[in-house]
Design a protein around this motif. Structure first.
Motif, PDB file in Angstrom:
ATOM      1  N   ASN A   1     -57.408  -2.683 -12.927  1.00 51.98           N
ATOM      2  CA  ASN A   1     -58.619  -1.897 -12.707  1.00 51.98           C
ATOM      3  C   ASN A   1     -59.832  -2.781 -12.435  1.00 51.98           C
ATOM      4  O   ASN A   1     -60.806  -2.315 -11.840  1.00 51.98           O
ATOM      5  N   MET A   2     -59.773  -4.049 -12.844  1.00 51.79           N
ATOM      6  CA  MET A   2     -60.806  -4.988 -12.419  1.00 51.79           C
ATOM      7  C   MET A   2     -60.490  -5.493 -11.013  1.00 51.79           C
ATOM      8  O   MET A   2     -61.386  -5.681 -10.188  1.00 51.79           O
ATOM      9  N   ALA A   3     -59.226  -5.704 -10.718  1.00 50.61           N
ATOM     10  CA  ALA A   3     -58.833  -6.196  -9.391  1.00 50.61           C
ATOM     11  C   ALA A   3     -58.985  -5.127  -8.306  1.00 50.61           C
ATOM     12  O   ALA A   3     -59.058  -5.463  -7.118  1.00 50.61           O
ATOM     13  N   PHE A   4     -59.031  -3.867  -8.678  1.00 49.53           N
ATOM     14  CA  PHE A   4     -59.094  -2.738  -7.746  1.00 49.53           C
ATOM     15  C   PHE A   4     -60.158  -2.989  -6.678  1.00 49.53           C
ATOM     16  O   PHE A   4     -61.339  -3.132  -6.973  1.00 49.53           O
ATOM     17  N   PRO A   5     -59.776  -3.051  -5.380  1.00 47.46           N
ATOM     18  CA  PRO A   5     -60.721  -3.468  -4.334  1.00 47.46           C
ATOM     19  C   PRO A   5     -61.726  -2.382  -3.972  1.00 47.46           C
ATOM     20  O   PRO A   5     -61.444  -1.179  -4.061  1.00 47.46           O
ATOM     21  N   LEU A   6     -62.873  -2.840  -3.524  1.00 46.24           N
ATOM     22  CA  LEU A   6     -63.958  -1.924  -3.174  1.00 46.24           C
ATOM     23  C   LEU A   6     -63.539  -0.954  -2.070  1.00 46.24           C
ATOM     24  O   LEU A   6     -63.953   0.216  -2.073  1.00 46.24           O
ATOM     25  N   ARG A   7     -62.728  -1.403  -1.130  1.00 42.04           N
ATOM     26  CA  ARG A   7     -62.344  -0.541  -0.013  1.00 42.04           C
ATOM     27  C   ARG A   7     -61.594   0.703  -0.461  1.00 42.04           C
ATOM     28  O   ARG A   7     -61.559   1.717   0.258  1.00 42.04           O
ATOM     29  N   ARG A   8     -60.990   0.686  -1.650  1.00 42.43           N
ATOM     30  CA  ARG A   8     -60.234   1.833  -2.148  1.00 42.43           C
ATOM     31  C   ARG A   8     -61.050   2.711  -3.086  1.00 42.43           C
ATOM     32  O   ARG A   8     -60.588   3.772  -3.508  1.00 42.43           O
ATOM     33  N   ALA A   9     -62.248   2.287  -3.425  1.00 38.61           N
ATOM     34  CA  ALA A   9     -63.080   3.045  -4.364  1.00 38.61           C
ATOM     35  C   ALA A   9     -63.767   4.206  -3.663  1.00 38.61           C
ATOM     36  O   ALA A   9     -64.057   4.157  -2.463  1.00 38.61           O
ATOM     37  N   LEU A  10     -64.035   5.270  -4.409  1.00 34.28           N
ATOM     38  CA  LEU A  10     -64.767   6.406  -3.874  1.00 34.28           C
ATOM     39  C   LEU A  10     -66.189   6.008  -3.500  1.00 34.28           C
ATOM     40  O   LEU A  10     -66.828   5.226  -4.201  1.00 34.28           O
ATOM     41  N   LYS A  11     -66.656   6.543  -2.379  1.00 34.31           N
ATOM     42  CA  LYS A  11     -68.043   6.390  -1.943  1.00 34.31           C
ATOM     43  C   LYS A  11     -68.438   4.920  -1.766  1.00 34.31           C
ATOM     44  O   LYS A  11     -69.560   4.517  -2.082  1.00 34.31           O
TER      45      LYS A  11
ATOM     46  N   GLU B   1     -54.973  -1.872 -20.739  1.00 37.05           N
ATOM     47  CA  GLU B   1     -53.872  -0.980 -20.405  1.00 37.05           C
ATOM     48  C   GLU B   1     -52.526  -1.577 -20.818  1.00 37.05           C
ATOM     49  O   GLU B   1     -51.630  -0.849 -21.245  1.00 37.05           O
ATOM     50  N   SER B   2     -52.391  -2.903 -20.693  1.00 33.75           N
ATOM     51  CA  SER B   2     -51.120  -3.558 -21.032  1.00 33.75           C
ATOM     52  C   SER B   2     -51.038  -3.975 -22.492  1.00 33.75           C
ATOM     53  O   SER B   2     -50.130  -4.720 -22.874  1.00 33.75           O
ATOM     54  N   ASN B   3     -51.987  -3.504 -23.302  1.00 33.77           N
ATOM     55  CA  ASN B   3     -51.930  -3.771 -24.747  1.00 33.77           C
ATOM     56  C   ASN B   3     -52.116  -2.506 -25.568  1.00 33.77           C
ATOM     57  O   ASN B   3     -52.236  -2.577 -26.797  1.00 33.77           O
ATOM     58  N   ALA B   4     -52.130  -1.342 -24.904  1.00 37.73           N
ATOM     59  CA  ALA B   4     -52.407  -0.094 -25.607  1.00 37.73           C
ATOM     60  C   ALA B   4     -51.243   0.362 -26.480  1.00 37.73           C
ATOM     61  O   ALA B   4     -51.391   1.299 -27.263  1.00 37.73           O
TER      62      ALA B   4
ATOM     63  N   THR C   1     -60.229   4.327 -19.706  1.00 38.48           N
ATOM     64  CA  THR C   1     -60.652   5.639 -19.264  1.00 38.48           C
ATOM     65  C   THR C   1     -59.738   6.723 -19.840  1.00 38.48           C
ATOM     66  O   THR C   1     -58.959   6.479 -20.766  1.00 38.48           O
ATOM     67  N   SER C   2     -59.838   7.887 -19.293  1.00 40.38           N
ATOM     68  CA  SER C   2     -59.073   9.044 -19.749  1.00 40.38           C
ATOM     69  C   SER C   2     -57.780   9.137 -18.952  1.00 40.38           C
ATOM     70  O   SER C   2     -57.808   9.181 -17.718  1.00 40.38           O
ATOM     71  N   LEU C   3     -56.641   9.143 -19.627  1.00 39.59           N
ATOM     72  CA  LEU C   3     -55.326   9.171 -18.984  1.00 39.59           C
ATOM     73  C   LEU C   3     -54.325   9.784 -19.953  1.00 39.59           C
ATOM     74  O   LEU C   3     -54.423   9.600 -21.172  1.00 39.59           O
ATOM     75  N   ASP C   4     -53.374  10.492 -19.411  1.00 45.31           N
ATOM     76  CA  ASP C   4     -52.423  11.206 -20.254  1.00 45.31           C
ATOM     77  C   ASP C   4     -51.335  10.266 -20.777  1.00 45.31           C
ATOM     78  O   ASP C   4     -50.160  10.367 -20.420  1.00 45.31           O
ATOM     79  N   ARG C   5     -51.750   9.316 -21.635  1.00 42.40           N
ATOM     80  CA  ARG C   5     -50.831   8.435 -22.343  1.00 42.40           C
ATOM     81  C   ARG C   5     -51.141   8.550 -23.831  1.00 42.40           C
ATOM     82  O   ARG C   5     -52.303   8.433 -24.234  1.00 42.40           O
TER      83      ARG C   5
ATOM     84  N   ASN D   1     -65.355   9.921 -18.644  1.00 42.01           N
ATOM     85  CA  ASN D   1     -65.542  11.052 -17.726  1.00 42.01           C
ATOM     86  C   ASN D   1     -65.156  10.752 -16.281  1.00 42.01           C
ATOM     87  O   ASN D   1     -65.409  11.554 -15.393  1.00 42.01           O
ATOM     88  N   VAL D   2     -64.558   9.583 -16.027  1.00 38.24           N
ATOM     89  CA  VAL D   2     -64.183   9.264 -14.641  1.00 38.24           C
ATOM     90  C   VAL D   2     -62.697   8.946 -14.531  1.00 38.24           C
ATOM     91  O   VAL D   2     -62.262   8.256 -13.608  1.00 38.24           O
ATOM     92  N   GLY D   3     -61.895   9.453 -15.485  1.00 39.21           N
ATOM     93  CA  GLY D   3     -60.466   9.176 -15.471  1.00 39.21           C
ATOM     94  C   GLY D   3     -59.690  10.129 -14.585  1.00 39.21           C
ATOM     95  O   GLY D   3     -60.225  11.082 -14.014  1.00 39.21           O
ATOM     96  N   ASP D   4     -58.415   9.847 -14.471  1.00 38.60           N
ATOM     97  CA  ASP D   4     -57.483  10.672 -13.704  1.00 38.60           C
ATOM     98  C   ASP D   4     -56.271  10.892 -14.598  1.00 38.60           C
ATOM     99  O   ASP D   4     -55.672   9.931 -15.086  1.00 38.60           O
ATOM    100  N   SER D   5     -55.901  12.133 -14.805  1.00 37.21           N
ATOM    101  CA  SER D   5     -54.836  12.424 -15.772  1.00 37.21           C
ATOM    102  C   SER D   5     -53.501  11.792 -15.397  1.00 37.21           C
ATOM    103  O   SER D   5     -52.667  11.540 -16.273  1.00 37.21           O
ATOM    104  N   LEU D   6     -53.293  11.513 -14.116  1.00 37.03           N
ATOM    105  CA  LEU D   6     -51.997  11.017 -13.667  1.00 37.03           C
ATOM    106  C   LEU D   6     -52.028   9.600 -13.125  1.00 37.03           C
ATOM    107  O   LEU D   6     -50.979   9.002 -12.893  1.00 37.03           O
ATOM    108  N   ASP D   7     -53.208   9.035 -12.904  1.00 36.86           N
ATOM    109  CA  ASP D   7     -53.321   7.741 -12.235  1.00 36.86           C
ATOM    110  C   ASP D   7     -54.036   6.739 -13.136  1.00 36.86           C
ATOM    111  O   ASP D   7     -55.179   6.965 -13.539  1.00 36.86           O
TER     112      ASP D   7
END
Length: 703
Positions: A325-335, A504-507, A540-544, A571-577
């Protein structure tokens, strides 16, 4: 004048100029047609070559002979299990190798002893004799050749996994390492560091003590480099280059490599600076403290080689790190379109993307990749100005953070993106910090089989490493790897702060993560020699299932560790992603925290915390700090509150904003023991303060 007379005229004391003295002796020897320079390698099993396929050919003395050539005669006087201590269980001075070393009457002696002195039969009983016993050994070698040049060595590493590591060896080893430089100084002998070239190479130590052939080659190269410094072209560290930002109001180090003893000249801001390359081939020059501004140029020269650095700014530098989620590139981000389009106009924004050699996708790596990973050549990159192409590939969180600060603070901002998808906290902590913790040291060497590491990390690493036959093959999910391959390169860099988005890899093990995160913060602050502020992102918010508890744990960690500030993303999570696309807002929330805590902006960037409650028969009143007015997005109904009764039953309850910073919660009949907010793994909790800073997941006990 013969060779002996010339040597007798030389000072016995071996300072940093000792290798140059040896080179002079060699040159005179060659010019006068004298015999070969005799080198005695004195030591234990590491010197002998224990565990190597062919110790006669593969041991470090044999490889040293090949490196030095026929001007030298190198002899191996290593004895497996030998101790330096004369009352140790196998003292070196009683061995046949010791007698042969004295009979050899060496011109140069390299002593590497002390590893076996960490045995419980030795150090607890006789440690007070270590310094004097070392002096006795040194004197005995001098007695057979008063002109001998002696070097003693900082010990090769002992890694966790060694059977005696936690029962005393770890601590006794450290005590011996601390003594060795003082022994060298007191006895006027040279010092060779055999630890630094190997301390990050656990892949070369199958039994955690004895290096393999490649490890022995690194020892030989280190010794050869000291004895006969080789020529190498002038180089700068890869973290230094044109278009970089240097930390303002900081003594920035410009450093690199070159030929030993060569003069380095540096020109900056109409002033000249000079230094010399040390015997290990490294040099550095510190620049004076500078206010924000630029651009500047730096020119470095040595031996006819010139390097010019252009378009350099002074401002604030941030290191952004973590997992995907830190590596996530700007080109894939919303807006993100406008940020990318306008990137080239941000002249004061500079980027350093630490590219990964290979991604940790579900594929098997080939032999070339496996070797490069072992050699710690996983990250690569350079400084660049912000452009549309550079911004599009850069971390969305890090870029939006830096872009907002650049515009608001009107100073240059340098941002470094050093992140690895899926990486765990352990991989970002320095090895020493891990090994000094009894719990962490118990599993970091066996990480691929340990339940302490999340099964995803172990399974994905197994897929990547399926073609490796190296017992301790390296991997970006291995404890200490990303620190050793990546973070370590930046330790000479002045920073303003750290951005961190990981967890995420230590939850899967919240209690372990609490320990690890505290260790990480301490590790980096100590390693950078800076009390760095950490701006970290709450998951963030995720169904785990564990994520509600994990988010609350992160909230408590912020309270427990000084100088840490948490951005809430509930408030900016995705239940499946696990990779929600709303990343620009996350970077801007981090920037708000930095603006408040580093630049003195007056705003409520900190998430509101419950600070007071009042219990009535049919309702609860809950008051928050860090807000002047609570609200919900679009003034919708407040969501996310739950109550727990004395039987442990959880009730979803209604709530409303009663006043500027107080919420009223409807209370069911019976005794209430806890208030939960935003606790479901994927939550639609929506309470925030006047600038949009969300309320964090929390668990409040009612007493």
């Amino acid at each position: 004048m013969n060779m002996k007379s010339l040597i007798d005229m030389m000072p016995i004391y071996i300072s940093k100029k000792g290798a140059l003295l040896l080179c002079l002796i060699i040159s005179i020897s060659v010019s006068l047609g004298q015999g070969r320079i005799k080198i005695a390698c004195i030591g234990n099993s590491v010197t002998f070559g224990y565990g190597l396929g062919n110790p006669v050919e593969d041991s470090y003395p044999s490889q040293l002979q090949a490196l030095l050539g026929q001007r030298f005669e190198v002899r191996n006087f290593g004895h497996s299990g030998a101790t330096l201590l004369r009352k140790g269980h196998r003292p070196y001075y009683k061995t046949e190798e010791y007698r042969k070393a004295l009979d050899f009457k060496p011109d140069v002696a390299i002593i590497h002893l002390g590893l076996n002195d960490t045995d419980p039969r030795n150090w607890p009983n006789y440690k007070n004799s270590f310094a004097s016993d070392y002096a006795t050994l040194i004197d005995s070698i001098r007695s057979v050749n008063p002109s001998v040049q002696i070097y003693i060595c900082r010990l090769t590493p002992i890694f966790s996994g060694h059977p005696r590591f936690l029962s005393g060896t770890r601590d006794w080893y450290d005590q011996i390492q601390m003594l060795i430089p003082q022994i060298a100084k007191n006895n006027q002998v040279g010092l060779i560091d055999l630890n630094n070239p190997l301390c990050a190479r656990i892949d070369l130590f199958d039994d955690y003590l004895h290096p393999n052939k490649q490890g022995a080659a690194l020892i030989a190269a280190q010794v050869a480099h000291v004895l006969t410094p080789s020529k190498q072209d002038l180089q700068l560290a890869e973290t230094i280059g044109s278009n970089m930002v240097l930390q303002r109001n900081w003594e920035n180090r410009i450093y690199g490599k070159g030929t030993a003893a060569a003069e380095i000249k540096l020109a900056f801001n109409q002033k000249s600076y000079r230094t010399h390359v040390n015997l290990d081939g490294f040099w550095e020059i510190k620049l004076p403290r500078m206010e924000a501004g630029g651009p500047y140029e730096i020119k470095v020269s040595s031996g006819g080689k010139n390097i010019e650095l252009k378009n350099i700014l002074f401002g604030d530098v941030y290191l952004a790190s973590g997992q995907s989620n830190m590596a996530f590139p700007l080109r894939r981000a919303l807006k993100s379109e406008s940020l990318i389009k306008n990137a080239s106009s941000r002249k004061n924004l500079r980027l350093f993307k630490c590219g990964n050699l290979v991604e940790t996708d579900a594929v098997a790596w080939d032999s070339t990749t496996l070797k490069k990973v072992n050699d710690l050549t996983y990250f690569h990159g350079n400084w660049s100005q912000a452009t549309a192409d550079e911004a599009a590939q850069f971390s969305a969180v890090a870029y939006s953070f830096a872009e907002k600060l650049t515009e608001e603070q009107h100073i240059p901002i340098g941002i470094i993106d050093l992140s690895v998808g899926g990486s765990n906290t352990e991989s970002w902590i320095d090895r020493k910090s891990l090994e000094n913790d009894d719990l962490l040291a118990s599993y970091i060497h066996s990480w691929q089989k340990s339940d302490f590491l999340q099964d995803f990390c172990r399974e994905r690493a197994s897929q990547n490493l399926v073609h490796s036959n190296v017992k301790n093959q390296r991997h970006p999910y291995q404890p200490a790897y990303n620190f050793e391959a990546g973070v370590s390169k930046w330790l000479g860099t002045g920073l303003k702060g750290i951005l961190w988005y990981q967890g995420e890899s230590n939850a899967h093990n919240i209690e372990l993560h609490e320990r690890l995160f505290k260790t990480l913060v301490s590790s980096w602050r100590k390693s950078f020699h800076q009390d760095l502020p950490f701006f970290f992102v709450q998951l963030t918010s995720l169904d785990r299932p564990s994520w509600g508890n994990f988010r609350n744990s992160q909230r408590l960690l912020e309270k427990q560790i000084s100088g840490t500030y948490m951005a809430v993303t509930l408030n900016v999570g995705d239940s499946l992603d696990v990779h929600p696309r709303e990343k620009i807002l996350v970077g801007q929330r981090l920037a708000n925290l930095a603006s408040q805590h580093l630049y003195g902006a007056v705003l409520n960037a900190d998430h509101p915390n419950p600070i007071q409650y009042r219990v009535y028969d049919d309702r609860l009143l809950l008051t928050f700090d860090h807000c002047t007015k609570l609200k919900t997005n679009g003034n919708t109904t407040v969501k996310g509150f739950q109550l727990v009764d004395n039987k442990g039953r959880i009730f979803n309850v209604r709530a409303n904003i009663l006043s500027d910073n107080t919420v009223e919660i409807n209370k069911p009949n019976g005794e209430v023991t806890r208030i939960l907010y935003g606790y479901e793994p994927f939550s639609r909790a929506n309470l925030q303060n006047e600038i949009g800073t969300p309320v964090s997941t929390f668990d409040l006990t009612i007493k």
